[in-house]
Write an enzyme that holds these catalytic residues in place. Structure first.
Site, PDB file in Angstrom:
ATOM      1  N   HIS A  17     -15.091   1.732 -10.496  1.00  0.00           N
ATOM      2  CA  HIS A  17     -14.655   2.987  -9.859  1.00  0.00           C
ATOM      3  C   HIS A  17     -15.166   4.188 -10.656  1.00  0.00           C
ATOM      4  O   HIS A  17     -15.619   5.189 -10.081  1.00  0.00           O
ATOM      5  CB  HIS A  17     -13.119   3.078  -9.827  1.00  0.00           C
ATOM      6  CG  HIS A  17     -12.433   2.030  -9.014  1.00  0.00           C
ATOM      7  ND1 HIS A  17     -11.453   1.219  -9.525  1.00  0.00           N
ATOM      8  CD2 HIS A  17     -12.575   1.674  -7.711  1.00  0.00           C
ATOM      9  CE1 HIS A  17     -11.005   0.400  -8.574  1.00  0.00           C
ATOM     10  NE2 HIS A  17     -11.673   0.658  -7.468  1.00  0.00           N
ATOM     11  N   LYS A  41       2.699  -2.198   0.554  1.00  0.00           N
ATOM     12  CA  LYS A  41       1.939  -3.060  -0.352  1.00  0.00           C
ATOM     13  C   LYS A  41       2.647  -3.152  -1.690  1.00  0.00           C
ATOM     14  O   LYS A  41       3.120  -2.140  -2.216  1.00  0.00           O
ATOM     15  CB  LYS A  41       0.527  -2.476  -0.539  1.00  0.00           C
ATOM     16  CG  LYS A  41      -0.549  -3.499  -0.706  1.00  0.00           C
ATOM     17  CD  LYS A  41      -1.909  -2.815  -0.602  1.00  0.00           C
ATOM     18  CE  LYS A  41      -2.985  -3.603  -1.328  1.00  0.00           C
ATOM     19  NZ  LYS A  41      -4.273  -2.923  -1.272  1.00  0.00           N
ATOM     20  N   ARG A  90     -20.130  -3.056  -3.199  1.00  0.00           N
ATOM     21  CA  ARG A  90     -20.528  -3.997  -4.255  1.00  0.00           C
ATOM     22  C   ARG A  90     -21.513  -5.030  -3.725  1.00  0.00           C
ATOM     23  O   ARG A  90     -22.468  -5.393  -4.382  1.00  0.00           O
ATOM     24  CB  ARG A  90     -19.302  -4.727  -4.811  1.00  0.00           C
ATOM     25  CG  ARG A  90     -18.464  -3.876  -5.716  1.00  0.00           C
ATOM     26  CD  ARG A  90     -17.148  -4.512  -5.955  1.00  0.00           C
ATOM     27  NE  ARG A  90     -16.475  -4.747  -4.694  1.00  0.00           N
ATOM     28  CZ  ARG A  90     -15.201  -5.055  -4.568  1.00  0.00           C
ATOM     29  NH1 ARG A  90     -14.461  -5.226  -5.624  1.00  0.00           N
ATOM     30  NH2 ARG A  90     -14.659  -5.216  -3.385  1.00  0.00           N
ATOM     31  N   SER A 128     -10.318  -4.566  -8.728  1.00  0.00           N
ATOM     32  CA  SER A 128      -8.972  -4.426  -9.296  1.00  0.00           C
ATOM     33  C   SER A 128      -8.231  -5.756  -9.231  1.00  0.00           C
ATOM     34  O   SER A 128      -7.463  -6.093 -10.131  1.00  0.00           O
ATOM     35  CB  SER A 128      -8.186  -3.362  -8.533  1.00  0.00           C
ATOM     36  OG  SER A 128      -8.811  -2.126  -8.652  1.00  0.00           O
TER      37      SER A 128
HETATM   38  O1  PNS Z   1      -9.380   0.450  -2.744  1.00  0.00           O
HETATM   39  P1  PNS Z   1      -9.171   0.005  -1.319  1.00  0.00           P
HETATM   40  O2  PNS Z   1      -7.858  -0.726  -1.189  1.00  0.00           O
HETATM   41  O3  PNS Z   1     -10.328  -0.777  -0.799  1.00  0.00           O
HETATM   42  O4  PNS Z   1      -9.065   1.348  -0.438  1.00  0.00           O
HETATM   43  C1  PNS Z   1      -8.833   1.286   0.945  1.00  0.00           C
HETATM   44  C2  PNS Z   1      -8.501   2.675   1.524  1.00  0.00           C
HETATM   45  C3  PNS Z   1      -7.356   3.305   0.768  1.00  0.00           C
HETATM   46  C4  PNS Z   1      -9.712   3.574   1.422  1.00  0.00           C
HETATM   47  C5  PNS Z   1      -8.141   2.462   3.026  1.00  0.00           C
HETATM   48  O5  PNS Z   1      -7.237   1.416   3.146  1.00  0.00           O
HETATM   49  C6  PNS Z   1      -7.553   3.705   3.674  1.00  0.00           C
HETATM   50  O6  PNS Z   1      -8.230   4.673   3.888  1.00  0.00           O
HETATM   51  N1  PNS Z   1      -6.251   3.645   3.963  1.00  0.00           N
HETATM   52  C7  PNS Z   1      -5.493   4.749   4.558  1.00  0.00           C
HETATM   53  C8  PNS Z   1      -5.114   4.420   5.988  1.00  0.00           C
HETATM   54  C9  PNS Z   1      -6.311   4.628   6.895  1.00  0.00           C
HETATM   55  O7  PNS Z   1      -6.748   5.724   7.123  1.00  0.00           O
HETATM   56  N2  PNS Z   1      -6.858   3.501   7.412  1.00  0.00           N
HETATM   57  C10 PNS Z   1      -8.030   3.525   8.247  1.00  0.00           C
HETATM   58  C11 PNS Z   1      -7.910   2.385   9.184  1.00  0.00           C
HETATM   59  S1  PNS Z   1      -9.174   2.337  10.378  1.00  0.00           S
END
Ligand code: PNS
Length: 159
Positions: A17, A41, A90, A128
């Site tokens: 990150h 979560k 990645r 993570s």
């Molecule tokens: O580090 P991560 O868990 O891969 O991050 C995922 C994240 C936070 C970018 C994603 O889950 C997100 O944007 N969540 C907020 C809810 C949202 O807008 N979801 C989009 C669904 S189409």
């Protein structure tokens, strides 16, 4: 003014990150590192713990701010007046999911574009969840996360 959001769970933040943040600083005027506060979560660190850890790590970058958000990313981006989302890729396995989310967000909010940065090769294995798994068995995670957060992770798995 190019204001970009780098969203994620960051539970915990890793060198992968940080690599993306350091490279984004060179590309955009302002970066908002946005920690998802997802009450559904079961995370290792609370959102405010994650924000504090990341703030400490990026303190030498004046154009980077850190905060948490709840709900949809597109709504947070509108609130922050940002129209760029940064995501790290990645491997090919990340691509399908990331493409779907980026396209959905773009359909819902056409002003919003997602920019993908390919993770540096030396961090392409890192996530993570790998850090959490290693730490939970008392493994050495010093190659994965900055030294200032090592004791915080160890503390979580002490019992
Ligand atoms: O580090 P991560 O868990 O891969 O991050 C995922 C994240 C936070 C970018 C994603 O889950 C997100 O944007 N969540 C907020 C809810 C949202 O807008 N979801 C989009 C669904 S189409």
């Amino acid at each position: 003014m190019k204001r970009a959001i780098y969203p994620g769970s960051f539970d915990p933040i890793t060198f992968g990150h940080i690599d993306i943040i350091e490279r984004s600083v060179k590309l955009f005027d302002e970066i908002i590192v946005a920690v998802l506060n997802n009450s559904q979560k079961n995370s290792l660190f609370s959102a405010s713990e994650r924000v504090t850890m990341i703030q400490e790590i990026v303190k030498d970058y004046p154009t980077v701010t850190v905060c948490s958000f709840e709900g949809l990313l597109i709504d947070f981006a509108k609130e922050q007046d940002a129209n760029i989302i940064i995501r790290g890729l990645r491997a090919v396995t990340d691509f399908e999911y990331e493409l779907q989310i980026a396209q959905t967000n773009h359909v819902e909010c056409p002003a919003l574009d997602t920019v993908f940065l390919t993770t540096s090769l030396n961090y392409s294995y890192l996530s993570s969840s790998v850090v959490r798994e290693f730490a939970s068995y008392g493994g050495d995670i010093s190659k994965f996360v900055p030294k200032q957060i090592l004791p915080l992770i160890e503390e979580k798995y002490k019992n």
